[in-house]
Design an enzyme around this catalytic site. Structure first.
Site, PDB file in Angstrom:
ATOM      1  N   HIS A  77       0.816  -1.217   0.000  1.00 27.45           N
ATOM      2  CA  HIS A  77       0.000   0.000   0.000  1.00 27.45           C
ATOM      3  C   HIS A  77       0.849   1.266   0.000  1.00 27.45           C
ATOM      4  O   HIS A  77       1.929   1.325   0.568  1.00 27.45           O
ATOM      5  CB  HIS A  77      -1.025  -0.004   1.144  1.00 27.45           C
ATOM      6  CG  HIS A  77      -0.448   0.098   2.526  1.00 27.45           C
ATOM      7  ND1 HIS A  77      -0.182   1.304   3.149  1.00 27.45           N
ATOM      8  CD2 HIS A  77      -0.102  -0.861   3.422  1.00 27.45           C
ATOM      9  CE1 HIS A  77       0.293   1.081   4.367  1.00 27.45           C
ATOM     10  NE2 HIS A  77       0.353  -0.224   4.553  1.00 27.45           N
ATOM     11  N   ASP A  79      -0.357   4.499   0.873  1.00 30.78           N
ATOM     12  CA  ASP A  79      -0.640   5.531   1.879  1.00 30.78           C
ATOM     13  C   ASP A  79       0.090   5.258   3.190  1.00 30.78           C
ATOM     14  O   ASP A  79       0.506   4.128   3.477  1.00 30.78           O
ATOM     15  CB  ASP A  79      -2.147   5.683   2.104  1.00 30.78           C
ATOM     16  CG  ASP A  79      -2.816   4.441   2.677  1.00 30.78           C
ATOM     17  OD1 ASP A  79      -2.392   3.319   2.324  1.00 30.78           O
ATOM     18  OD2 ASP A  79      -3.760   4.586   3.485  1.00 30.78           O
ATOM     19  N   ASP A 110       6.349   0.888   6.303  1.00 30.36           N
ATOM     20  CA  ASP A 110       4.901   0.673   6.230  1.00 30.36           C
ATOM     21  C   ASP A 110       4.300   1.635   5.215  1.00 30.36           C
ATOM     22  O   ASP A 110       3.801   2.670   5.590  1.00 30.36           O
ATOM     23  CB  ASP A 110       4.282   0.882   7.619  1.00 30.36           C
ATOM     24  CG  ASP A 110       2.780   0.629   7.643  1.00 30.36           C
ATOM     25  OD1 ASP A 110       2.299  -0.133   6.777  1.00 30.36           O
ATOM     26  OD2 ASP A 110       2.092   1.190   8.512  1.00 30.36           O
ATOM     27  N   GLU A 144      -5.124   1.847   2.551  1.00 27.44           N
ATOM     28  CA  GLU A 144      -5.053   0.730   3.497  1.00 27.44           C
ATOM     29  C   GLU A 144      -5.147   1.206   4.940  1.00 27.44           C
ATOM     30  O   GLU A 144      -5.758   0.550   5.783  1.00 27.44           O
ATOM     31  CB  GLU A 144      -3.743  -0.047   3.285  1.00 27.44           C
ATOM     32  CG  GLU A 144      -3.637  -1.348   4.090  1.00 27.44           C
ATOM     33  CD  GLU A 144      -3.078  -1.186   5.505  1.00 27.44           C
ATOM     34  OE1 GLU A 144      -3.193  -2.137   6.294  1.00 27.44           O
ATOM     35  OE2 GLU A 144      -2.550  -0.103   5.835  1.00 27.44           O
ATOM     36  N   GLU A 145      -4.545   2.365   5.221  1.00 24.18           N
ATOM     37  CA  GLU A 145      -4.527   2.863   6.600  1.00 24.18           C
ATOM     38  C   GLU A 145      -5.913   3.281   7.092  1.00 24.18           C
ATOM     39  O   GLU A 145      -6.108   3.502   8.292  1.00 24.18           O
ATOM     40  CB  GLU A 145      -3.539   4.030   6.739  1.00 24.18           C
ATOM     41  CG  GLU A 145      -2.076   3.672   6.460  1.00 24.18           C
ATOM     42  CD  GLU A 145      -1.458   2.723   7.485  1.00 24.18           C
ATOM     43  OE1 GLU A 145      -2.158   2.330   8.444  1.00 24.18           O
ATOM     44  OE2 GLU A 145      -0.278   2.367   7.324  1.00 24.18           O
ATOM     45  N   ASP A 171       0.943 -10.204   1.159  1.00 22.32           N
ATOM     46  CA  ASP A 171       0.818  -8.795   1.523  1.00 22.32           C
ATOM     47  C   ASP A 171       1.831  -8.486   2.629  1.00 22.32           C
ATOM     48  O   ASP A 171       2.540  -9.379   3.103  1.00 22.32           O
ATOM     49  CB  ASP A 171      -0.615  -8.519   2.016  1.00 22.32           C
ATOM     50  CG  ASP A 171      -0.983  -7.028   2.040  1.00 22.32           C
ATOM     51  OD1 ASP A 171      -0.144  -6.194   1.646  1.00 22.32           O
ATOM     52  OD2 ASP A 171      -2.103  -6.706   2.458  1.00 22.32           O
ATOM     53  N   HIS A 417       4.321   3.066  12.850  1.00 17.68           N
ATOM     54  CA  HIS A 417       3.309   4.097  13.156  1.00 17.68           C
ATOM     55  C   HIS A 417       3.815   5.064  14.230  1.00 17.68           C
ATOM     56  O   HIS A 417       3.022   5.840  14.763  1.00 17.68           O
ATOM     57  CB  HIS A 417       1.976   3.484  13.620  1.00 17.68           C
ATOM     58  CG  HIS A 417       1.158   2.923  12.496  1.00 17.68           C
ATOM     59  ND1 HIS A 417      -0.193   2.711  12.611  1.00 17.68           N
ATOM     60  CD2 HIS A 417       1.484   2.535  11.239  1.00 17.68           C
ATOM     61  CE1 HIS A 417      -0.656   2.190  11.474  1.00 17.68           C
ATOM     62  NE2 HIS A 417       0.351   2.077  10.632  1.00 17.68           N
TER      63      HIS A 417
END
Length: 452
Positions: A77, A79, A110, A144-145, A171, A417
């Protein structure tokens, strides 16, 4: 090097998903232009079919020369979550600055390392004139987030409408752990064979308002605080051994030093001992139970007014052996107070457990590829405690795996994150090589026989 420059430029673009209704669409458009510039072979190749989905997501179809071979799919992903330099970053979060061999920036692990790694691998193969035998797809989601409602969900709809069935899906998810698991000698690659479910509930209490000079025995805040405390103190049951987490330790047992090895090799006897050790740390506690996280608490309007209303939101990540309904029942029985209203906000059951048998093509090909690139790494199945875009793909394949070969050392889980997200330049190169090798390894018709 060209492969590194493209990645640095990708990290610099702030493709932030702020909330379900707010994304940096200017950055997403800029990212699309970057991909076309950095990977000219992919976007000019007559072999590769490229489609935009949900405005900003990408679906690439790479047809193989042997159409009877069932295709597979690689996901990543674009984003990222928000990042603020004021939180204490060593380098600005969208600078892609290099410090001591590491690239710093939001999205470095990420999940732009997979986005750019997959595309770089395909670009290399196309430059070499490579045509795969087995068809494959690449899905790059842009949201995705925030659960993938426009990206992954629409890619799946499109593939379903074409009757696509996938041999396996890979994934993001788990990683290569090095020095993170107590007693484990050498690094271990955990391939996520499932991911936890999720439930968010809203708790609320309404009481008559009044003046703070004549307070009742219990306020709305006090009643709600007691309910929240009960949820935190009475944790969900320890379910070690009821999901794939037991297999993780059985597969790694031979790599543990004494006395850990004796415990891991005899879980029939020491299961309760290990499970109590695991629940002692937040990151391993997440493997053994449904976790409870109080994330929002709102009440009060004025310093001298008794609040008429208090609300809290609690997020649960559901263990593989429980269902959403079971968890909701447990929440109500734990709170056990008629004055507290419990409302279900959103959630879903844990994902099915994908096969990790000796004859399962997807798992064994990923495992072989890990060994090709990292011969010293032990591979085992694992459970993904977060959620990924791959959860939308269950109707297209029974075998969904969650793994990217990013190295996690002690302290690195806090970067996810969090502050100072980073990746080593060497690790990014390894990730490109991993996907490059995986695409070629997936081209075989059948798995080779077991090693003797």
């Amino acid at each position: 090097a060209r492969w590194l420059l493209g990645y640095l430029l990708a990290v610099k673009i702030p493709t932030v998903s702020f909330s379900a209704s707010e994304q940096n669409t200017t950055a997403l458009k800029e990212f699309d232009q970057l991909l076309r510039r950095v990977f000219p072979k992919i976007f000019s190749s007559s072999l590769v079919q490229h489609e935009m989905v949900g405005n900003y997501s990408h679906l690439l179809t790479v047809p193989g020369s042997e159409p009877d071979l069932e295709p597979y799919m690689l996901l990543a992903h674009i984003d990222v979550v928000p990042a603020d330099e004021a939180d204490g970053w060593d380098a600005p979060p969208f600078s892609a600055q290099e410090l001591n061999g590491f690239i710093y920036g939001r999205g470095t692990i990420d999940n732009k390392q997979s986005v750019m790694g997959i595309l770089q691998a395909l670009e290399y193969l196309l430059e070499q004139g490579y045509t795969p035998r087995r068809s494959f797809y690449i899905g790059l989601g842009h949201d995705e987030e925030i659960s993938g409602p426009q990206g992954a969900v629409n890619i799946v709809k499109l593939l379903k409408s074409r009757g696509v069935k996938l041999l396996y899906v890979l994934d993001e998810g788990l990683t290569i752990m090095d020095g993170v698991v107590d007693g484990l000698i050498g690094p271990g690659a955990l391939i996520g064979v499932s991911e936890k479910g999720q439930a968010t509930v809203k708790l609320s209490v309404s009481t008559p308002p009044g003046h703070s000079s004549m307070p009742p025995r219990e306020s709305s805040i006090g009643i709600l605080a007691s309910a929240v405390t009960r949820l935190e103190k009475n944790r969900m049951p320890n379910l070690f051994g009821h999901g794939p987490e037991r297999a993780t330790f059985e597969h790694l047992a031979h790599k543990f030093g004494w006395p850990y090895r004796m415990v891991m090799s005899n879980l029939w006897l020491f299961s309760s001992l290990l499970s109590s050790v695991l629940e002692g740390q937040p990151d391993t506690n997440a493997f053994v139970r449904t976790t409870t996280a109080v994330t929002m608490f709102n009440s009060g309007v004025k310093i001298n007014v008794m609040p008429a209303y208090a609300e809290a939101f609690v997020n649960f990540r559901i263990h593989s052996s429980q269902t959403l309904q079971e968890v909701l029942k447990l929440i109500k029985s734990t709170i056990s107070d008629e004055r507290v209203k419990v409302e279900f906000v959103s959630g879903f059951d844990p994902l099915p457990i994908s096969s990790y048998d000796e004859d399962t093509f997807g798992y064994q090909i990923i495992k072989k590829t890990v060994h090709d690139i990292f011969p010293e790494v032990t591979v085992s199945p694992g459970i993904c405690v977060g959620n990924t875009d791959s959860r939308h793909y269950t109707e297209l394949s029974p075998d969904i795996y969650r793994f990217a070969p990013s190295w996690y050392k002690p302290g690195d889980s806090a970067r996810f994150h969090g502050v100072n997200e980073r990746i080593s330049i060497q690790n990014y190169e390894e990730i490109v090589l991993f996907y490059f090798q995986l695409m070629q390894n997936s081209d075989i018709r059948n798995l080779p026989g077991p090693r003797t």
